[in-house]
Design a protein around this motif. Structure first.
Motif, PDB file in Angstrom:
ATOM      1  N   MET B   1     106.821  80.783 -16.097  1.00  0.00           N
ATOM      2  CA  MET B   1     107.908  79.789 -16.169  1.00  0.00           C
ATOM      3  C   MET B   1     107.777  79.020 -17.469  1.00  0.00           C
ATOM      4  O   MET B   1     106.688  78.592 -17.851  1.00  0.00           O
ATOM      5  N   LYS B   2     108.920  78.802 -18.096  1.00  0.00           N
ATOM      6  CA  LYS B   2     108.906  77.956 -19.293  1.00  0.00           C
ATOM      7  C   LYS B   2     108.548  76.526 -18.874  1.00  0.00           C
ATOM      8  O   LYS B   2     108.647  76.157 -17.724  1.00  0.00           O
ATOM      9  N   SER B   3     108.142  75.724 -19.864  1.00  0.00           N
ATOM     10  CA  SER B   3     107.781  74.361 -19.483  1.00  0.00           C
ATOM     11  C   SER B   3     109.028  73.508 -19.312  1.00  0.00           C
ATOM     12  O   SER B   3     110.098  73.833 -19.814  1.00  0.00           O
ATOM     13  N   PHE B   4     108.871  72.423 -18.563  1.00  0.00           N
ATOM     14  CA  PHE B   4     109.996  71.531 -18.277  1.00  0.00           C
ATOM     15  C   PHE B   4     109.443  70.162 -17.921  1.00  0.00           C
ATOM     16  O   PHE B   4     108.262  70.021 -17.584  1.00  0.00           O
ATOM     17  N   ASP B   5     110.298  69.151 -18.009  1.00  0.00           N
ATOM     18  CA  ASP B   5     109.914  67.825 -17.545  1.00  0.00           C
ATOM     19  C   ASP B   5     110.070  67.795 -16.027  1.00  0.00           C
ATOM     20  O   ASP B   5     110.968  68.424 -15.473  1.00  0.00           O
ATOM     21  N   TYR B   6     109.214  67.039 -15.384  1.00  0.00           N
ATOM     22  CA  TYR B   6     109.263  66.930 -13.921  1.00  0.00           C
ATOM     23  C   TYR B   6     109.344  65.462 -13.542  1.00  0.00           C
ATOM     24  O   TYR B   6     108.534  64.653 -13.985  1.00  0.00           O
ATOM     25  N   ARG B   8     110.045  62.763 -10.149  1.00  0.00           N
ATOM     26  CA  ARG B   8     110.152  62.648  -8.698  1.00  0.00           C
ATOM     27  C   ARG B   8     110.672  61.251  -8.367  1.00  0.00           C
ATOM     28  O   ARG B   8     109.897  60.325  -8.153  1.00  0.00           O
ATOM     29  N   LEU B  28     115.430  69.872  -7.408  1.00  0.00           N
ATOM     30  CA  LEU B  28     114.477  70.677  -6.652  1.00  0.00           C
ATOM     31  C   LEU B  28     114.433  70.176  -5.221  1.00  0.00           C
ATOM     32  O   LEU B  28     114.143  69.014  -4.967  1.00  0.00           O
ATOM     33  N   GLY B  31     112.784  74.714  -3.277  1.00  0.00           N
ATOM     34  CA  GLY B  31     112.273  75.522  -4.385  1.00  0.00           C
ATOM     35  C   GLY B  31     112.306  77.021  -4.155  1.00  0.00           C
ATOM     36  O   GLY B  31     111.944  77.784  -5.048  1.00  0.00           O
ATOM     37  N   THR B  32     112.759  77.474  -2.983  1.00  0.00           N
ATOM     38  CA  THR B  32     112.665  78.905  -2.694  1.00  0.00           C
ATOM     39  C   THR B  32     113.736  79.728  -3.404  1.00  0.00           C
ATOM     40  O   THR B  32     113.636  80.946  -3.473  1.00  0.00           O
ATOM     41  N   LEU B  35     112.735  78.250  -7.890  1.00  0.00           N
ATOM     42  CA  LEU B  35     111.558  78.768  -8.584  1.00  0.00           C
ATOM     43  C   LEU B  35     111.672  80.254  -8.883  1.00  0.00           C
ATOM     44  O   LEU B  35     111.186  80.729  -9.916  1.00  0.00           O
ATOM     45  N   VAL B  36     112.332  80.984  -8.005  1.00  0.00           N
ATOM     46  CA  VAL B  36     112.531  82.414  -8.269  1.00  0.00           C
ATOM     47  C   VAL B  36     113.376  82.568  -9.539  1.00  0.00           C
ATOM     48  O   VAL B  36     113.058  83.363 -10.429  1.00  0.00           O
ATOM     49  N   LYS B  39     111.349  81.737 -12.614  1.00  0.00           N
ATOM     50  CA  LYS B  39     110.343  82.736 -12.980  1.00  0.00           C
ATOM     51  C   LYS B  39     110.966  83.921 -13.716  1.00  0.00           C
ATOM     52  O   LYS B  39     110.318  84.559 -14.539  1.00  0.00           O
ATOM     53  N   ASP B  50     112.682  66.426  -8.577  1.00  0.00           N
ATOM     54  CA  ASP B  50     112.209  66.695  -7.218  1.00  0.00           C
ATOM     55  C   ASP B  50     112.789  65.645  -6.282  1.00  0.00           C
ATOM     56  O   ASP B  50     112.452  64.461  -6.377  1.00  0.00           O
TER      57      ASP B  50
END
Lengths: 157, 288
Positions: B1-6, B8, B28, B31-32, B35-36, B39, B50
């Motif tokens: 996965m490329k990077s990203f800011d997260y 919450r 998010l 995530g099912t 995230l797929v 990826k 989130d």
């Protein structure tokens, strides 16, 4: 320079304070950052169940969970099942029933079995199959895995 | 996965602000799906927001109808004693999604917002005539679910809008339902065709007051077979009428051919599943 996030997680009853990148999955965190390689990377996209762990009492595919989502969570991997010297009854049941061949699906199968029997100590055949449907096995043809779950039901009584 | 800011956020206001601050932010939930996509680099967010830190988004309420917070997991819906008792078809449909591991994370809101025409929760909720409640910096609004989907993996949600709640009106309790999903395996598959039938009828006399037929995986969005539905209003459900309903429903489907099935096979499946579904509903409920 991409930032790291601080998370506090409990894995197999041990507390960890970690700095993780946002794009680190729980699976990679467990295997590479904590050295807990019992959890396997099969498909890495939520289809095979080899990466199954128990988070806050529920089975999940750890490949589809980010480490950063787990701040404050309590996680059990296959390494956490055994208490003391002997095998957990579910592990013993899998060994005794011939439900282990290459062993790759086994950690996931066993944890899913644990979650099933914690919720439902006396499941029917259909209930077992329905609960285990997210764990694939390429070796056994599933018959002996189902035998193992039934054996575990008896052992846990 | 490329990077990203997260991020919450702890409140919906914070989440809405974050959405405005980034021009490429994704929400998010479980995530099912997200995230797929990340990826495979089909989705490349600058920021992932989130939603699970926001309170009051994952409960099931029953009063004047049913209300589900958008973050209610599919598993919670599957096993809820309230849902199993009052609208068991919803519980059964939820149980066909993925696996227990997936359902423990996947959310009802995420399933709708991902916008797949084959989405299990979307098809059953379309059949149940639900409404969605949407929040944005401009306030809140309700939308009927049949106006929510815009195309494959597309909903009508604007960039600054968030799905908050899903509402099933109380009249659902008059209906008996069935959810049929056809695929190569008994689990873990995206449906080749999936259908939901909700039937308000006197099952002994077969007099039908109203039927709702929702079809998945046979059009750019989940759809209702409205022409088929109109055929049975206030009619007796004879075998001939059921066959006509099934054929009409099949004609309303606009399936494509893809690696799962040909469009011809999907059209045949709609016909056969609609007929089978109605027959099963009648047989099962006439005995009660």
């Amino acid at each position: 320079m991409e930032s790291k996030h601080r998370i506090q997680i409990t894995v197999n009853e041990k507390e960890y304070d970690l700095l993780v990148r946002a794009n680190r999955t729980l699976l990679d965190l467990l295997r590479y950052d904590l050295g807990l390689t019992g959890t396997k990377k099969g498909c890495d996209e939520g289809d095979c169940g080899a990466c199954t762990v128990i988070v806050n009492g529920k089975v999940v595919n750890s490949c589809l969970v980010l480490g950063v989502e787990m701040d404050g969570a309590s996680i059990m991997t296959i390494e956490g099942l055994q208490q003391g010297d002997g095998l957990h009854p579910i592990q013993q049941a899998f060994v005794d029933s011939g439900g282990v061949q290459c062993g790759f699906c086994t950690p996931g199968m066993i944890l899913t079995t644990k979650a099933l029997l914690d919720e439902n100590p006396n499941p029917s055949e259909e209930e077992i199959k329905h609960y285990l449907e997210g764990n694939l096995c390429r070796c056994t043809g599933y018959i002996k895995i189902l035998d193992a779950v039934n054996r575990a039901v008896q052992l846990l009584k | 996965m490329k990077s990203f800011d997260y991020i919450r956020p702890n409140s919906m206001d914070e989440a809405l602000n974050a959405l405005q601050a980034y021009d490429n932010a994704y929400l998010l939930a479980g995530g099912t799906d997200l995230l797929v996509g990340m990826k495979t680099n089909a989705i490349r967010p600058k920021c992932v927001i989130d939603m699970k830190g926001i309170p009051n988004m994952n409960s099931i309420e029953y009063g004047d109808g049913f209300k589900f917070g958008a973050l209610t997991t599919v598993r919670d819906i599957e096993v809820s004693p309230l849902i199993r008792e009052k609208i068991p078809t919803l519980s059964k449909a939820a149980g066909t999604l993925g696996s227990v591991q997936i359902r423990n994370r996947a959310t009802i809101g995420g399933n709708l917002c991902h916008g797949s025409p084959a989405a299990d929760m979307a098809v059953i909720l379309l059949g149940m005539n639900c409404e969605v409640r949407i929040v944005s910096p401009n306030g809140e609004k309700n939308l009927a679910i049949d106006r929510f989907f815009a195309g494959p993996q597309k909903t009508v949600l604007a960039k600054d809008e968030v799905l908050w709640e899903i509402i099933i009106p109380k009249d659902i309790e008059r209906y008996k339902g069935i959810y049929l999903k056809h695929g190569p395996r008994k689990a873990m598959d995206i449906g080749i065709v999936n259908i939901a039938i909700l039937l308000d009828a006197d099952f002994k006399s077969r007099l039908c007051t109203q039927i709702r037929i929702a079809l998945g995986a046979v059009a750019p969005t989940p759809i209702r077979a409205k022409n088929a539905e109109a055929l049975v209003k206030e009619k007796i459900l004879t075998s001939e009428l059921i066959r006509d309903v099934a054929e009409t429903a099949s004609s309303e489907a606009k399936p494509i051919s893809d690696f799962r099935a040909s469009s011809d096979y999907r059209r045949e499946l709609v016909k056969s599943l609609v007929a089978k579904g109605i027959h099963q509903l009648i047989e099962h409920n006439a005995k009660l």
